[in-house]
Design a protein around this motif. Structure first.
Motif, PDB file in Angstrom:
ATOM      1  N   GLY A 125       0.829  -1.210   0.000  1.00 48.06           N
ATOM      2  CA  GLY A 125       0.000   0.000   0.000  1.00 48.06           C
ATOM      3  C   GLY A 125       0.853   1.246   0.000  1.00 48.06           C
ATOM      4  O   GLY A 125       1.779   1.391  -0.795  1.00 48.06           O
ATOM      5  N   THR A 156       9.390  -7.521   5.907  1.00 45.20           N
ATOM      6  CA  THR A 156       9.949  -7.788   4.574  1.00 45.20           C
ATOM      7  C   THR A 156      11.093  -6.824   4.275  1.00 45.20           C
ATOM      8  O   THR A 156      11.053  -5.646   4.656  1.00 45.20           O
ATOM      9  N   GLY A 189      -0.845  -8.958  -2.515  1.00 47.00           N
ATOM     10  CA  GLY A 189       0.491  -9.422  -2.899  1.00 47.00           C
ATOM     11  C   GLY A 189       1.093 -10.351  -1.846  1.00 47.00           C
ATOM     12  O   GLY A 189       1.651 -11.403  -2.185  1.00 47.00           O
ATOM     13  N   THR A 220      -3.006  -1.961  -1.383  1.00 48.86           N
ATOM     14  CA  THR A 220      -3.648  -0.911  -2.171  1.00 48.86           C
ATOM     15  C   THR A 220      -5.102  -1.292  -2.471  1.00 48.86           C
ATOM     16  O   THR A 220      -6.033  -0.611  -2.044  1.00 48.86           O
TER      17      THR A 220
END
Ligand SMILES: Nc1ncnc2c1ncn2[C@@H]1O[C@H](COP(=O)(O)OP(=O)(O)OP(=O)(O)O)[C@@H](O)[C@H]1O
Length: 469
Positions: A125, A156, A189, A220
């Protein structure tokens, strides 16, 4: 008797922080005669009000003190802060309010022997996931009995982080028969990377126990989350995600398998990197598309466009639908077949505007691309239309934003299918017009190549997903 406590004048104090979120502690209510009243979904005391829709949960400590965890009401303009954790303390609360919100026990999948992971997709996002963990999730987990040592946090560091975690630690645990739960602070994702990491080596053991994923929607589009929670009466997706985390039940997540011709490549890094697919295959839980949708997702996945959140799709759509020089939008050339009752039903044109197979209803909160889809129904549906021109294509898109009215339009095909096959007819070595989208990932297909999509049979799903249905 004491009731909820808040700031001295009983109103919500404003924070002078300029970040998008913060934690506000309302201190203690200390006066008698301030018993709160719970009426029509609102808890009111002195000059303060808490609405049901803003409440995450209420905990009770050993000293019989209550803490109400809420988020500040969503900003109606969508500007400024997206969330702000508030804690309100109380020693007396109306029973009807407690019946609705009092936290009693953690669901099974958050308790031992489950191994608990928190996965923070740092760039998903607009990059809110790390702050959301620090300011909202971390204090909340502690309050419901999940202190720091109860879970492992993974942040991540690259596009590969989620997949590496899934294909190593998560898969090893699942194959060893361990029960595992991952709190995913990510968009679609993160979910698709996890599923592919688990499935790509096709090395599932007979002891495989599907991990449970509980999503906190920080991407997003958050298509999967919005579709799993459709319709949601709650204005805040964060409240919805946190309530599902605390009260949801794990259910198998339907997925599809997309196979590609051998020259297909996963395109990343704003189109700069092309990587071969493991077994020429990708798995997805949301969409497999070709045409306008895939081009839109691919062209808008840049650092620059990502700053605009979900507005990024609209910005690129304008350029694709109304190209400079007044030309028509691209007509995508391919043979398309829908698989129904085991047979191919060929779409009667070789030029397309939009071809999209979906397992979910919504690609964004208000964009109902497949209105007939129900949460976790496992039915693949294909929506397709030809190269209609900019204005007409916009009309179709507006229909999707109007609760899915587009599926009634004469120009639009909408079918429940078992699968989809596309043989690409676009010529040239560049794959610009031969890009496909699998849950946000982009695959470029070679000249003369193909894509085949089919639903993974029930029972062979990779993960369970925490659901409130
Ligand atoms: N630290 C990082 N460095 C590079 N890439 C990252 C990093 N963290 C996450 N990513 C990548 O960013 C992307 C974020 O995906 P995610 O789905 O979570 O958010 P999104 O794409 O904004 O949302 P949605 O898919 O719901 O539209 C993923 O491809 C992920 O691999």
């Amino acid at each position: 008797m004491t009731a909820p406590s808040s700031s001295s004048d009983g109103t919500y104090p404003s924070s002078d922080s300029d970040t998008e979120s913060s934690t506000t502690n309302y201190g203690h209510y200390g006066y008698s005669g301030e018993e709160p009243v719970y009426r029509e979904g609102s808890l009111t005391w002195a000059k303060s009000t808490l609405k049901d829709e803003d409440i995450i949960t209420v905990t009770k400590d050993e000293g019989n003190e209550y803490t109400i965890f809420s988020l500040a009401p969503a900003d109606p303009d969508g500007k400024g802060r997206l969330y702000e954790l508030r804690t309100t303390f109380a020693t007396l609360l109306p029973q009807a309010f407690l019946d609705k919100h009092l936290f009693t026990t953690l669901p099974q999948h958050l308790l031992p022997p489950n191994t608990l992971h928190v996965l923070i997709s740092t760039l998903s996002g607009t990059g809110l996931a790390p702050d959301f963990f620090d300011e909202v999730l971390h204090p909340l987990l502690k309050a419901v009995g999940l202190a720091d040592p109860s879970y492992v946090v993974l942040r991540t560091k690259s596009t590969e982080s989620v997949k590496e975690f899934a294909r190593s630690r998560l898969l090893a645990g699942a194959n060893a028969g361990s029960e595992q739960t991952v709190l995913m602070l990510s968009g679609d994702g993160g979910m698709v990377d996890t599923i592919n990491g688990l499935l790509e080596e096709e090395s599932r053991s007979s002891n495989y126990v599907p991990p449970v994923l509980s999503q906190l929607p920080l991407g997003t589009g958050n298509a999967l989350f919005h579709s799993l929670h459709r319709p949601s009466p709650l204005p805040s997706i964060y409240i919805q995600g946190l309530r599902t985390l605390l009260h949801g039940t794990p259910k198998p997540l339907p997925i599809f398998k997309a196979r590609f011709s051998p020259g297909a490549r996963l395109v990343t890094d704003e189109g700069q990197t092309a990587t071969a697919l493991s077994n020429n295959t990708l798995y997805g839980a949301v969409v497999a598309s070709y045409g306008l949708h895939a081009t839109l997702v691919a062209d808008s996945d840049t650092t620059e466009y990502r700053k605009h959140g979900d507005k990024r799709f609209g910005l690129v759509a304008k350029d694709l639908l109304f190209p400079e020089g007044g030309e028509s939008p691209h007509a995508y050339k391919a043979d398309v077949a829908l698989v129904k009752s085991g047979k191919d039903e060929v779409v009667g044109t070789q030029e397309h505007g939009y071809v999209l197979a979906s397992l979910v209803s919504n690609l964004e909160k208000t964009f109902a691309i497949s209105p007939a889809s129900r949460p976790l129904d496992g039915q693949l549906r294909v929506l397709q239309f030809g190269p209609l021109g900019g204005e007409k294509t916009m009309d179709v898109m507006k229909g999707a934003y109007a609760d899915g009215a587009h599926v009634e339009m004469d120009e639009v095909g909408y079918d429940a299918v078992e699968g989809l096959r596309i043989n690409f007819l676009e010529e040239g070595t560049e794959w610009k017009w031969r890009r496909c989208c699998i849950d946000g990932l982009i695959v470029g297909v070679e000249e003369g190549g193909w894509m085949e999509v089919q639903v993974v049979p029930r029972g062979a799903e990779a993960v369970l997903v925490a659901s409130d249905v």
